[in-house]
Design a protein around this motif. Structure first.
Motif, PDB file in Angstrom:
ATOM      1  N   GLY A  10       0.727  -1.343  -0.060  1.00  0.00           N
ATOM      2  CA  GLY A  10       0.176   0.032  -0.001  1.00  0.00           C
ATOM      3  C   GLY A  10       1.024   1.219   0.071  1.00  0.00           C
ATOM      4  N   GLN A  11       2.136   1.169   0.553  1.00  0.00           N
ATOM      5  CA  GLN A  11       2.964   2.495   0.766  1.00  0.00           C
ATOM      6  C   GLN A  11       3.338   2.885  -0.764  1.00  0.00           C
ATOM      7  OE1 GLN A  11       3.716   4.271   3.448  1.00  0.00           O
ATOM      8  NE2 GLN A  11       2.069   3.272   4.233  1.00  0.00           N
ATOM      9  N   GLU A  14       1.667   1.874  -3.614  1.00  0.00           N
ATOM     10  CA  GLU A  14       0.494   2.392  -4.278  1.00  0.00           C
ATOM     11  C   GLU A  14      -0.098   3.801  -3.743  1.00  0.00           C
ATOM     12  OE1 GLU A  14      -2.250  -0.760  -3.468  1.00  0.00           O
ATOM     13  OE2 GLU A  14      -1.544  -2.056  -5.298  1.00  0.00           O
ATOM     14  N   GLY A  15       0.122   4.017  -2.592  1.00  0.00           N
ATOM     15  CA  GLY A  15      -0.426   5.511  -2.135  1.00  0.00           C
ATOM     16  C   GLY A  15       0.579   6.491  -2.708  1.00  0.00           C
ATOM     17  N   ALA A  16       1.965   6.110  -2.819  1.00  0.00           N
ATOM     18  CA  ALA A  16       2.849   7.148  -3.472  1.00  0.00           C
ATOM     19  C   ALA A  16       2.536   7.199  -4.889  1.00  0.00           C
ATOM     20  CB  ALA A  16       4.354   6.440  -3.261  1.00  0.00           C
ATOM     21  N   MET A  17       2.522   5.886  -5.578  1.00  0.00           N
ATOM     22  CA  MET A  17       2.193   5.934  -7.066  1.00  0.00           C
ATOM     23  C   MET A  17       0.802   6.844  -7.486  1.00  0.00           C
ATOM     24  SD  MET A  17       3.351   2.265  -8.659  1.00  0.00           S
ATOM     25  CE  MET A  17       2.614   1.354  -7.613  1.00  0.00           C
ATOM     26  N   ALA A  18      -0.156   6.420  -6.750  1.00  0.00           N
ATOM     27  CA  ALA A  18      -1.362   7.078  -7.037  1.00  0.00           C
ATOM     28  C   ALA A  18      -1.127   8.717  -7.048  1.00  0.00           C
ATOM     29  CB  ALA A  18      -2.609   6.618  -5.991  1.00  0.00           C
ATOM     30  N   LEU A  19      -0.518   9.331  -6.024  1.00  0.00           N
ATOM     31  CA  LEU A  19      -0.030  10.612  -5.946  1.00  0.00           C
ATOM     32  C   LEU A  19       0.580  11.041  -7.111  1.00  0.00           C
ATOM     33  CD1 LEU A  19       0.608  11.030  -2.020  1.00  0.00           C
ATOM     34  CD2 LEU A  19      -1.383  11.928  -3.486  1.00  0.00           C
ATOM     35  N   GLY A  20       1.146  10.242  -8.146  1.00  0.00           N
ATOM     36  CA  GLY A  20       2.098  10.644  -9.177  1.00  0.00           C
ATOM     37  C   GLY A  20       3.408  10.945  -8.817  1.00  0.00           C
ATOM     38  N   LEU A  21       4.029  10.446  -7.962  1.00  0.00           N
ATOM     39  CA  LEU A  21       5.318  10.402  -7.685  1.00  0.00           C
ATOM     40  C   LEU A  21       6.074   9.351  -8.553  1.00  0.00           C
ATOM     41  CD1 LEU A  21       5.381  10.322  -3.609  1.00  0.00           C
ATOM     42  CD2 LEU A  21       6.050  12.248  -5.164  1.00  0.00           C
ATOM     43  N   ARG A  37      11.597   9.458  -6.889  1.00  0.00           N
ATOM     44  CA  ARG A  37      10.923  10.362  -5.817  1.00  0.00           C
ATOM     45  C   ARG A  37      10.153   9.262  -4.932  1.00  0.00           C
ATOM     46  NH1 ARG A  37       8.732  14.464  -9.790  1.00  0.00           N
ATOM     47  NH2 ARG A  37      10.611  15.568 -10.039  1.00  0.00           N
ATOM     48  N   LEU A  56      11.465   9.479  -1.061  1.00  0.00           N
ATOM     49  CA  LEU A  56      10.708  10.268  -0.232  1.00  0.00           C
ATOM     50  C   LEU A  56       9.798   9.177   0.807  1.00  0.00           C
ATOM     51  CD1 LEU A  56       9.544  12.968  -2.556  1.00  0.00           C
ATOM     52  CD2 LEU A  56      11.242  13.284  -0.686  1.00  0.00           C
ATOM     53  N   VAL A  57       9.255   8.182  -0.032  1.00  0.00           N
ATOM     54  CA  VAL A  57       8.281   7.403   0.882  1.00  0.00           C
ATOM     55  C   VAL A  57       8.848   5.889   1.297  1.00  0.00           C
ATOM     56  CG1 VAL A  57       6.239   6.417   0.567  1.00  0.00           C
ATOM     57  CG2 VAL A  57       6.566   8.398  -0.431  1.00  0.00           C
ATOM     58  N   PRO A 117      13.116   5.998   3.304  1.00  0.00           N
ATOM     59  CA  PRO A 117      13.092   6.433   4.628  1.00  0.00           C
ATOM     60  C   PRO A 117      12.481   5.440   5.740  1.00  0.00           C
ATOM     61  CG  PRO A 117      12.248   8.271   3.177  1.00  0.00           C
ATOM     62  CD  PRO A 117      12.446   6.884   2.358  1.00  0.00           C
ATOM     63  N   GLN A 118      11.318   4.710   5.176  1.00  0.00           N
ATOM     64  CA  GLN A 118      10.817   3.767   6.152  1.00  0.00           C
ATOM     65  C   GLN A 118      11.510   2.474   6.177  1.00  0.00           C
ATOM     66  OE1 GLN A 118       6.319   3.415   6.025  1.00  0.00           O
ATOM     67  NE2 GLN A 118       6.395   4.649   4.262  1.00  0.00           N
ATOM     68  N   ASN A 136      -5.897   4.359 -12.860  1.00  0.00           N
ATOM     69  CA  ASN A 136      -4.528   4.980 -12.558  1.00  0.00           C
ATOM     70  C   ASN A 136      -3.482   4.095 -12.939  1.00  0.00           C
ATOM     71  OD1 ASN A 136      -5.039   3.646 -10.076  1.00  0.00           O
ATOM     72  ND2 ASN A 136      -4.277   5.506  -8.937  1.00  0.00           N
ATOM     73  N   LEU A 181      -2.765   1.375 -11.455  1.00  0.00           N
ATOM     74  CA  LEU A 181      -2.079   0.354 -10.342  1.00  0.00           C
ATOM     75  C   LEU A 181      -2.243  -0.780 -10.954  1.00  0.00           C
ATOM     76  CD1 LEU A 181      -3.412   1.902  -6.958  1.00  0.00           C
ATOM     77  CD2 LEU A 181      -1.222   2.335  -8.345  1.00  0.00           C
ATOM     78  N   ARG A 187      -1.889  10.113 -13.395  1.00  0.00           N
ATOM     79  CA  ARG A 187      -1.838   9.983 -11.980  1.00  0.00           C
ATOM     80  C   ARG A 187      -1.959  11.189 -11.384  1.00  0.00           C
ATOM     81  NH1 ARG A 187       2.305   4.993 -11.423  1.00  0.00           N
ATOM     82  NH2 ARG A 187       0.737   3.027 -11.792  1.00  0.00           N
ATOM     83  N   ARG A 188      -1.267  12.425 -12.039  1.00  0.00           N
ATOM     84  CA  ARG A 188      -1.232  13.616 -11.571  1.00  0.00           C
ATOM     85  C   ARG A 188      -2.907  14.177 -11.609  1.00  0.00           C
ATOM     86  NH1 ARG A 188       3.630  14.458 -14.218  1.00  0.00           N
ATOM     87  NH2 ARG A 188       2.695  15.293 -15.973  1.00  0.00           N
ATOM     88  N   PHE A 221      -7.629   4.755  -0.616  1.00  0.00           N
ATOM     89  CA  PHE A 221      -7.706   3.236  -0.436  1.00  0.00           C
ATOM     90  C   PHE A 221      -8.566   2.858   0.934  1.00  0.00           C
ATOM     91  CE2 PHE A 221      -4.010   5.025  -2.719  1.00  0.00           C
ATOM     92  CZ  PHE A 221      -3.980   4.034  -3.788  1.00  0.00           C
ATOM     93  N   ASN A 256      -3.456   4.113   3.262  1.00  0.00           N
ATOM     94  CA  ASN A 256      -1.964   4.318   2.693  1.00  0.00           C
ATOM     95  C   ASN A 256      -1.564   5.516   2.993  1.00  0.00           C
ATOM     96  OD1 ASN A 256      -2.293   1.679   1.784  1.00  0.00           O
ATOM     97  ND2 ASN A 256      -2.722   1.998  -0.211  1.00  0.00           N
ATOM     98  N   PHE A 282       1.529   7.833   4.624  1.00  0.00           N
ATOM     99  CA  PHE A 282       2.889   7.505   5.058  1.00  0.00           C
ATOM    100  C   PHE A 282       3.255   7.946   6.427  1.00  0.00           C
ATOM    101  CE2 PHE A 282       2.990   9.529   0.592  1.00  0.00           C
ATOM    102  CZ  PHE A 282       2.523   8.300  -0.168  1.00  0.00           C
ATOM    103  N   HIS A 290       5.777   7.771   8.291  1.00  0.00           N
ATOM    104  CA  HIS A 290       7.275   8.637   8.742  1.00  0.00           C
ATOM    105  C   HIS A 290       6.768   9.989   8.585  1.00  0.00           C
ATOM    106  CE1 HIS A 290       7.534   8.203   4.522  1.00  0.00           C
ATOM    107  NE2 HIS A 290       8.491   8.689   4.445  1.00  0.00           N
ATOM    108  N   VAL A 292       5.721  16.773  -7.160  1.00  0.00           N
ATOM    109  CA  VAL A 292       5.353  16.670  -8.488  1.00  0.00           C
ATOM    110  C   VAL A 292       4.698  17.964  -9.033  1.00  0.00           C
ATOM    111  CG1 VAL A 292       3.454  15.146  -9.536  1.00  0.00           C
ATOM    112  CG2 VAL A 292       4.346  14.423  -7.444  1.00  0.00           C
ATOM    113  N   ARG A 304      -5.227  14.560   1.279  1.00  0.00           N
ATOM    114  CA  ARG A 304      -4.059  14.349   0.678  1.00  0.00           C
ATOM    115  C   ARG A 304      -4.128  14.183  -0.728  1.00  0.00           C
ATOM    116  NH1 ARG A 304      -0.057   9.122   1.544  1.00  0.00           N
ATOM    117  NH2 ARG A 304      -1.887   8.161   0.291  1.00  0.00           N
TER     118      ARG A 304
END
Lengths: 376, 253
Positions: free
Chosen positions: A268-269, A271-278, A282, A286-287, A290-291, B60, B62, B88-89, B95, B99, B101, B103, B117, B161
């Motif tokens: 999910g981490q 997918e969360g990053a990809m869904a944001l367009g990173l 990156r 960034l995601v 670090p974890q 998107n 996935l 995706r942008r 979800f 999901n 982050f 940290h 982005v 977010r």
């Protein structure tokens, strides 16, 4: 009334402060040291062992020891104490090896500035740590190279690496290994999980090959094979070769450690990053990393500690590290004696312990800080 | 390849044409044809394993589809990474398991994508994030870490977010399924407000009351195919297909 099944609260139950749980030292001892017959026996055995072993050791290292002497005569006469005078007399050689006496200030400068920069970097609330990182990773290596090796253009006489030795060589080897093995290991770990078959295969081959041979083999290979692969004009310096060897060796282990961290992360981490367009770099920087890296801090530090110990093996390819310098110092007939070796090795052991234990404590602190911030 | 700029395709936010997908030998999506217009709210429902999550995860990318075409906001999805990033942008996703982050703080979760982005200055991204956190009614939690929040709060942060990227389309993949019952409402209320503001939404959910309230159309899927599409009132009151009737009987009791 007694057979009523319905209940409605009339007034709220009062919120009471907790009862006092604190107890005296005696109560603590009873519940932790003497809670049962077995526990009491264990406590007794360990106290007896400590009482039997520690006082003689303490006396050997302090009251019975020879603290200062012009040569080994006093130490030869006094055989039930350490001969710290030997360490004091040889300290300069143990620190610098055969580095010319007149130029040793250069090593001092490099050591002091390195220690200062590291303190700046690892102190969590230090100001402007980004500048510290820039200085440490870019400016410092270049400055240290010119200071230690020297260069006629900056007015410092060249000191051949043949003369380098002692503690500063050990520290330098460990530092170069640590600084290069982590990023290399991260790249290898990402390569091993890459979707590109060529990258994956290359990473797997490298990691498994290096992990499949002893470190000494890697050192010998770095020493004899690096010059074969490179054009003659580029023949690497005899000190640079084991440095490359130790960084590559350690990187393979680091890669497996980092890969373990990456596998702990939930899909999910990503997918969360990809869904944001990173994009991939990156998302990783960034995601994911670090974890993943913070989860494997204990393993990474374990590798650093192992690497620090492994620096003693560079003596095999003719580098005078701290332990080798110690062995050389033992050969001085002026300081020969039955207590010399024990003293020297105890001192060497303390040196390695201080650094490795320091790293372990620091990693524990970092872990605790991160856990406090991120868990509920 | 960009779709031709006829008025009809510009009207379409998402267009599935004859889309198929397989997991190994398993035929997960079978000849999906669906056009989602701009501003339209689509609720996708169906039994578990019916392919509804797979369907919206294809929007998107996935999940990748194997046959047919999916055009999102005028961009056709192909293996081209640049085009996937472009889509995706513009497409936000929420979800089932949040999901977030762990940290990063709530605020950092929200500003990450706008800064990295969209290349938005940090100050501006933070102002935007605070505005959207206020919109989902948790601006006071901005400095906390996700692990310190309740499930409902975390899901609202996830919505904020996604909104920080100013998306044209929002995807919701069972956003309330992992929540304790008393927190479902706060998330549904947030989504209802979003729907009322005219956001294009595709929502996979089992919340039939919510579907009836906000959906323009309800899509019922079973066994990887679309079985029935209808406006919510006729869909719930007079289902046509036998499988729809069976499904509604089972979940509405």
């Amino acid at each position: 009334m007694s057979d009523a099944i319905a209940f409605v609260r009339a007034r709220p139950e009062p919120l009471d402060p907790p009862p006092t749980f604190s107890r005296g030292a005696l109560a603590w001892a009873r519940s932790n040291l003497f809670s049962s017959l077995g526990s009491s026996l264990t406590t007794f055995v360990f106290v007896a062992l400590a009482a039997w072993l520690l006082p003689p050791l303490f006396r050997w290292a302090t009251v019975n020891a020879v603290w200062s002497a012009p040569d080994g005569v006093l130490c030869r006469q006094n055989q039930d104490g350490a001969c710290w005078a030997f360490v004091a007399a040889k300290l300069d050689y143990l620190r610098f090896g055969s580095y010319p006496v007149a130029e040793r200030w250069r090593v001092d400068v490099v050591e002091a500035s390195g220690a200062g920069l590291i303190a700046w970097l690892i102190w969590p609330s230090a100001p402007k740590r980004a500048w510290g990182a820039l200085l440490f990773f870019v400016v410092y290596p270049i400055a240290a190279f010119f200071l230690l090796r020297g260069s006629p253009t900056v007015g410092l006489p060249v000191v051949d690496t043949l003369l380098w030795g002692g503690i500063f060589v050990s520290l330098l080897t460990a530092l170069v290994g640590i600084v290069f093995s982590l990023p290399l290991g991260v790249l290898l770990a990402l390569g091993r999980r890459s979707e590109l078959p060529a990258v994956r295969l290359a990473s797997v081959l490298f990691i498994e090959f290096v992990r499949g041979v002893p470190f000494i083999t890697v050192l010998f290979m770095a020493n004899t094979m690096l010059p074969l692969f490179l054009p003659e004009a580029w023949t690497p310096d005899r000190f640079l070769r084991p440095l490359v060897g130790i960084a590559l060796f350690s990187a393979a282990y680091m890669a497996e450690e980092v890969r373990g961290g990456l596998q702990l992360l939930n899909r999910g981490q990503y997918e969360g990053a990809m869904a944001l367009g990173l994009n991939y770099p990156r998302m990783m920087a960034l995601v994911i990393l670090p974890q993943a890296l913070t989860m494997v801090i204990p393993g990474i530090v374990n590798n650093f500690v192992g690497l620090f110990m492994d620096t003693t093996l560079v003596s095999i390819v003719g580098i005078t590290d701290f332990l080798e310098a110690m062995n050389n110092a033992f050969k001085d007939p002026v300081w020969s004696g039955p207590t010399i070796m024990a003293t020297g090795y105890v001192f060497a052991g303390m040196f390695y312990f201080v650094f490795c234990y320091g790293m372990a404590r620091y990693s524990a602190t970092v872990e605790r800080t991160l856990a406090r911030g991120r868990k509920r | 390849m960009r779709a031709s700029a006829s008025t009809e395709t510009l009207e379409a936010a998402v267009e599935f044409v004859a889309v198929h997908k397989w997991y190994g030998a398993f035929h997960a999506l079978r000849n999906i044809n669906l056009t989602v217009r701009r501003g339209e709210r689509i609720v996708v429902c169906g039994p578990s394993g019916s392919g509804k999550s797979t369907l919206i995860r294809c929007v998107n990318r996935l999940e990748e589809h194997h046959r047919g075409s999916i055009v999102v906001d005028g961009v056709e999805l192909t293996p081209d990474v640049k085009r996937i990033d472009e889509v995706r942008r513009e497409v936000g996703m929420v979800f089932q398991s949040f999901n977030l982050f762990p940290h990063l703080t709530v605020l950092e979760n929200c500003t990450l994508a706008p800064i990295w982005v969209r290349r938005m200055p940090k100050r501006e991204a933070e102002d935007l994030a605070m505005k959207l956190l206020a919109r989902v009614k948790i601006p006071e939690q901005a400095g906390k870490y996700p692990g310190q929040l309740s499930g409902g709060q975390q899901q609202r942060v996830a919505i904020a977010r996604a909104l920080c990227m100013n998306p044209k389309i929002m995807l919701f993949d069972e956003p309330t399924s992992a929540l304790d019952p008393e927190m479902v409402k706060e998330v549904l209320d947030t989504m209802t407000a979003l729907a009322q503001d005219g956001m294009t939404m595709i929502v996979v959910t089992h919340e039939m009351g919510f579907a009836r309230q906000i959906a323009d159309r309800v899509v019922f899927m079973d066994n990887g195919e679309i079985v029935e599409i209808n406006a919510p009132d006729p869909f719930f009151d007079h289902p046509q297909h036998e499988r729809t009737k069976l499904f509604l009987r089972q979940i509405l009791r």
